[in-house]
Write a protein that holds these residues in place. Structure first.
Motif, PDB file in Angstrom:
ATOM      1  N   GLY A 129      -7.336   1.265  -6.829  1.00  0.00           N
ATOM      2  CA  GLY A 129      -7.381   0.573  -5.548  1.00  0.00           C
ATOM      3  C   GLY A 129      -8.797   0.515  -5.011  1.00  0.00           C
ATOM      4  O   GLY A 129      -9.669   1.283  -5.421  1.00  0.00           O
ATOM      5  N   ASP A 179      -7.776  -3.227  -0.888  1.00  0.00           N
ATOM      6  CA  ASP A 179      -6.321  -3.096  -0.898  1.00  0.00           C
ATOM      7  C   ASP A 179      -5.819  -2.461   0.391  1.00  0.00           C
ATOM      8  O   ASP A 179      -4.666  -2.638   0.767  1.00  0.00           O
ATOM      9  N   ALA A 229      -3.053  -0.571  -8.079  1.00  0.00           N
ATOM     10  CA  ALA A 229      -3.343  -1.983  -7.793  1.00  0.00           C
ATOM     11  C   ALA A 229      -3.840  -2.743  -9.020  1.00  0.00           C
ATOM     12  O   ALA A 229      -3.746  -3.966  -9.052  1.00  0.00           O
TER      13      ALA A 229
END
Length: 351
Positions: A129, A179, A229
């Motif tokens: 992320g 994110d 992510a």
């Protein structure tokens, strides 16, 4: 290799003085049982942030797991610096279970994500992320984000103003790549400032992003680690002002390193930094000083004219009591002689 077998990396970005080092220090002290490693990328020649983090090393993140790249931008030195550093961390025994990368406050995060496509590591690492920190007070004041209505009005009147400032571009690229956003120093901004900062971030974000208020870097690690992510595979959702550029420039900013003689009064040093920041449009000052008669080193961190200082550790027995400050500003605002005068010459004249 499946994504589950890849080593997760969290990229922590954010403007100068937004609290990245404080956040990482909190994560180091609350690792949730994971072995952590940290890469610190600083703008300037003095590794202040890495030194701070090494002083906080614990068994789950020992000092050898903290590596520093103090030559500007990771993504501009992928082959020479970044890849060897990541490989060295992965070769540790035992190897880390999660790597945190603190970018320079002037870095554009998207080119760093592209570095994870490097053949030597792309099959072994995934970007878990991208965490962007934003100073609530600064964002609310409009210092790091453009006033869209005002820019549009000026654009209509003067075609030469059809561009955004370098600072706003950095801020927007960091938000766009993230994110999750951590809104730091909410106590300084107050409820109205926090609300205004959230509105600015929402307007700049290319997609809905969670925004979490964080004071002194304290956040549950489960909120920002383990996002999965795979940001390196999600580049199109992270637009940048520099998409399509073969390279990106760092000439908009410049750092000056000043050696600082012993000071007799920390309050006087703080006052001189405050005045210098205001008069010379200084973005960031960070470093340390030796105070006459004090066995502890004085750590100094300033964002604009807002200065924080504390004694962080004793001077080593064989360590020269030599202070040093890194001063960062936009290129057109840097005047090395004026900076030296403010930090050194004025102090010597007063003694």
């Amino acid at each position: 290799m499946s994504d589950l077998a890849k080593l997760p990396v969290t990229v922590i970005t954010g403007f100068l003085g937004s609290g990245k080092t404080t956040l990482i220090r909190h994560l180091m002290q609350n690792p949730q049982g994971k072995r952590l490693a940290v890469v610190v990328n600083e703008f300037g020649d003095v590794g202040v942030d890495g030194d701070i983090l090494k002083s906080c090393a614990i068994p789950d993140c020992p000092e050898e797991n903290i590596m520093e790249l103090a030559n500007g931008c990771i993504c501009c030195t992928v082959a020479d610096d970044f890849i060897p550093t990541i490989e060295a961390l992965m070769a540790l025994t035992p190897p880390p279970e999660h790597i945190l990368i603190e970018t320079s406050g002037l870095a554009l995060p998207k080119p760093l994500l592209k570095a994870f496509d490097w053949p030597d590591i792309r099959s072994r690492i995934t970007v878990d992320g991208v965490i962007a920190l934003a100073d609530a007070e600064a964002v609310a004041a409009g210092r790091f984000a453009p006033n869209v209505a005002a820019v549009d009005a000026q654009r209509a009147a003067d075609d030469s103003l059809d561009h955004e400032t370098p600072l706003s571009e950095v801020f927007e690229d960091q938000i766009s790549c993230a994110d999750i956003i951590l809104l730091t120093k909410p106590d300084l901004a107050g409820a109205e400032g926090v609300s205004k900062a959230k509105a600015v971030i929402e307007a700049e974000a290319p997609r809905p992003l969670p925004v979490v208020e964080v004071a002194e870097g304290v956040v549950d690690p489960r909120v920002i680690l383990g996002l999965e992510a795979a940001a390196e595979d999600d580049m199109d959702a992270r637009p940048s002002h520099h998409d399509g550029d073969d390279d990106h420039e760092h000439d908009d900013f410049e750092s000056v390193v000043i050696d600082l003689p012993e000071v007799t009064d920390p309050a006087d040093l703080v006052a001189r930094i405050e005045a210098m920041a205001t008069e010379q449009n200084i973005l960031r000052v960070k470093g340390y000083a030796a105070v006459t008669g004090k066995p502890m080193r004085l750590l100094v961190q300033a964002v604009g004219a807002r200065v924080r200082h504390q004694y962080d550790r004793p001077w080593g027995p064989n360590e020269a009591r030599q202070g040093r400050m890194v001063v960062i500003a936009e290129h057109h605002d840097v005047n090395a002689s004026a900076i030296r005068s403010a930090l050194v010459d004025q102090a010597q004249a007063a003694e």
